[in-house]
Design a protein around this motif. Structure first.
Motif, mmCIF file in Angstrom:
data_model
loop_
_atom_site.group_PDB
_atom_site.id
_atom_site.type_symbol
_atom_site.label_atom_id
_atom_site.label_comp_id
_atom_site.label_asym_id
_atom_site.label_seq_id
_atom_site.Cartn_x
_atom_site.Cartn_y
_atom_site.Cartn_z
ATOM 1 N N ASP A 1 0.812 -1.221 0.000
ATOM 2 C CA ASP A 1 0.000 0.000 0.000
ATOM 3 C C ASP A 1 0.846 1.272 0.000
ATOM 4 O O ASP A 1 0.341 2.360 -0.230
ATOM 5 N N ALA A 2 2.155 1.143 0.234
ATOM 6 C CA ALA A 2 3.051 2.300 0.213
ATOM 7 C C ALA A 2 3.622 2.550 -1.185
ATOM 8 O O ALA A 2 4.281 3.562 -1.409
ATOM 9 N N LEU A 3 3.363 1.645 -2.118
ATOM 10 C CA LEU A 3 3.883 1.775 -3.473
ATOM 11 C C LEU A 3 2.818 2.343 -4.397
ATOM 12 O O LEU A 3 1.624 2.134 -4.199
ATOM 13 N N ASP A 4 3.239 3.043 -5.404
ATOM 14 C CA ASP A 4 2.307 3.623 -6.373
ATOM 15 C C ASP A 4 2.220 2.699 -7.589
ATOM 16 O O ASP A 4 2.750 2.995 -8.658
ATOM 17 N N LEU A 5 1.563 1.543 -7.395
ATOM 18 C CA LEU A 5 1.448 0.553 -8.462
ATOM 19 C C LEU A 5 0.142 0.754 -9.222
ATOM 20 O O LEU A 5 -0.876 1.098 -8.628
ATOM 21 N N PRO A 6 0.165 0.537 -10.523
ATOM 22 C CA PRO A 6 -1.066 0.700 -11.304
ATOM 23 C C PRO A 6 -2.090 -0.388 -10.968
ATOM 24 O O PRO A 6 -1.713 -1.513 -10.620
ATOM 25 N N PRO A 7 -3.372 -0.062 -11.067
ATOM 26 C CA PRO A 7 -4.401 -1.079 -10.830
ATOM 27 C C PRO A 7 -4.284 -2.212 -11.855
ATOM 28 O O PRO A 7 -3.902 -1.989 -13.000
ATOM 29 N N GLY A 8 -4.579 -3.409 -11.434
ATOM 30 C CA GLY A 8 -4.553 -4.547 -12.345
ATOM 31 C C GLY A 8 -3.170 -5.130 -12.592
ATOM 32 O O GLY A 8 -3.016 -6.017 -13.424
ATOM 33 N N LEU A 9 -2.152 -4.636 -11.879
ATOM 34 C CA LEU A 9 -0.798 -5.152 -12.055
ATOM 35 C C LEU A 9 -0.759 -6.613 -11.627
ATOM 36 O O LEU A 9 -1.239 -6.977 -10.553
ATOM 37 N N GLU A 10 -0.195 -7.479 -12.466
ATOM 38 C CA GLU A 10 -0.122 -8.906 -12.151
ATOM 39 C C GLU A 10 1.078 -9.178 -11.251
ATOM 40 O O GLU A 10 2.187 -8.728 -11.524
ATOM 41 N N LEU A 11 0.811 -9.939 -10.173
ATOM 42 C CA LEU A 11 1.833 -10.239 -9.176
ATOM 43 C C LEU A 11 1.917 -11.731 -8.931
ATOM 44 O O LEU A 11 0.952 -12.460 -9.109
ATOM 45 N N ILE A 12 3.091 -12.177 -8.498
ATOM 46 C CA ILE A 12 3.313 -13.553 -8.045
ATOM 47 C C ILE A 12 3.594 -13.455 -6.550
ATOM 48 O O ILE A 12 4.456 -12.685 -6.129
ATOM 49 N N ARG A 13 2.874 -14.225 -5.745
ATOM 50 C CA ARG A 13 3.058 -14.204 -4.290
ATOM 51 C C ARG A 13 3.882 -15.417 -3.862
ATOM 52 O O ARG A 13 3.582 -16.543 -4.223
ATOM 53 N N VAL A 14 4.921 -15.153 -3.067
ATOM 54 C CA VAL A 14 5.753 -16.201 -2.494
ATOM 55 C C VAL A 14 5.662 -16.048 -0.981
ATOM 56 O O VAL A 14 5.871 -14.952 -0.461
ATOM 57 N N ALA A 15 5.315 -17.118 -0.266
ATOM 58 C CA ALA A 15 5.156 -17.029 1.187
ATOM 59 C C ALA A 15 5.805 -18.233 1.864
ATOM 60 O O ALA A 15 5.776 -19.340 1.345
ATOM 61 N N ARG A 16 6.375 -17.951 3.048
ATOM 62 C CA ARG A 16 6.977 -19.022 3.851
ATOM 63 C C ARG A 16 7.223 -18.470 5.257
ATOM 64 O O ARG A 16 7.687 -17.344 5.405
ATOM 65 N N GLY A 17 6.931 -19.274 6.263
ATOM 66 C CA GLY A 17 7.256 -18.918 7.643
ATOM 67 C C GLY A 17 6.677 -17.599 8.108
ATOM 68 O O GLY A 17 7.336 -16.874 8.841
ATOM 69 N N GLY A 18 5.486 -17.258 7.657
ATOM 70 C CA GLY A 18 4.854 -16.011 8.084
ATOM 71 C C GLY A 18 5.339 -14.779 7.341
ATOM 72 O O GLY A 18 4.923 -13.667 7.649
ATOM 73 N N GLU A 19 6.224 -14.933 6.387
ATOM 74 C CA GLU A 19 6.707 -13.819 5.564
ATOM 75 C C GLU A 19 6.225 -14.024 4.142
ATOM 76 O O GLU A 19 5.956 -15.149 3.719
ATOM 77 N N GLN A 20 6.123 -12.927 3.403
ATOM 78 C CA GLN A 20 5.760 -13.048 1.997
ATOM 79 C C GLN A 20 6.435 -11.949 1.183
ATOM 80 O O GLN A 20 6.810 -10.914 1.704
#
Length: 78
Positions: free
Chosen positions: A32-51
């Motif tokens: 939420d602190a970044l000025d990313l355009p709406p609809g930007l495609e992201l890949i989520r990587v998560a492990r041990g409570g971090e992402q």
């Protein structure tokens, strides 16, 4: 499936690699602190409570991202 640790110093692509791996920073920034355009495609990587979220268009260039997440090394290929 066996769990084999990734040795960051020994995981290499060929030296002539045109697209260098993306080194994921140890500390991320809030989305939420970044000025990313709406609809930007992201890949989520998560492990041990971090992402971490990786931008698809950047992964399309680098093809490989690696770093440490949840205290363990990781590697993502795209």
């Amino acid at each position: 499936m066996t769990k084999t640790p990734i040795r960051r110093r020994t995981v290499h692509l060929k030296k002539w690699c045109v697209f260098p791996p993306f080194r994921v920073p140890a500390r991320g920034r809030r989305l939420d602190a970044l000025d990313l355009p709406p609809g930007l495609e992201l890949i989520r990587v998560a492990r041990g409570g971090e992402q971490r979220l990786l931008i698809v268009r950047e992964m399309a260039y680098h093809h490989v991202a690696q770093g440490v997440l949840g205290g363990e090394p990781f590697l993502v290929s795209f």
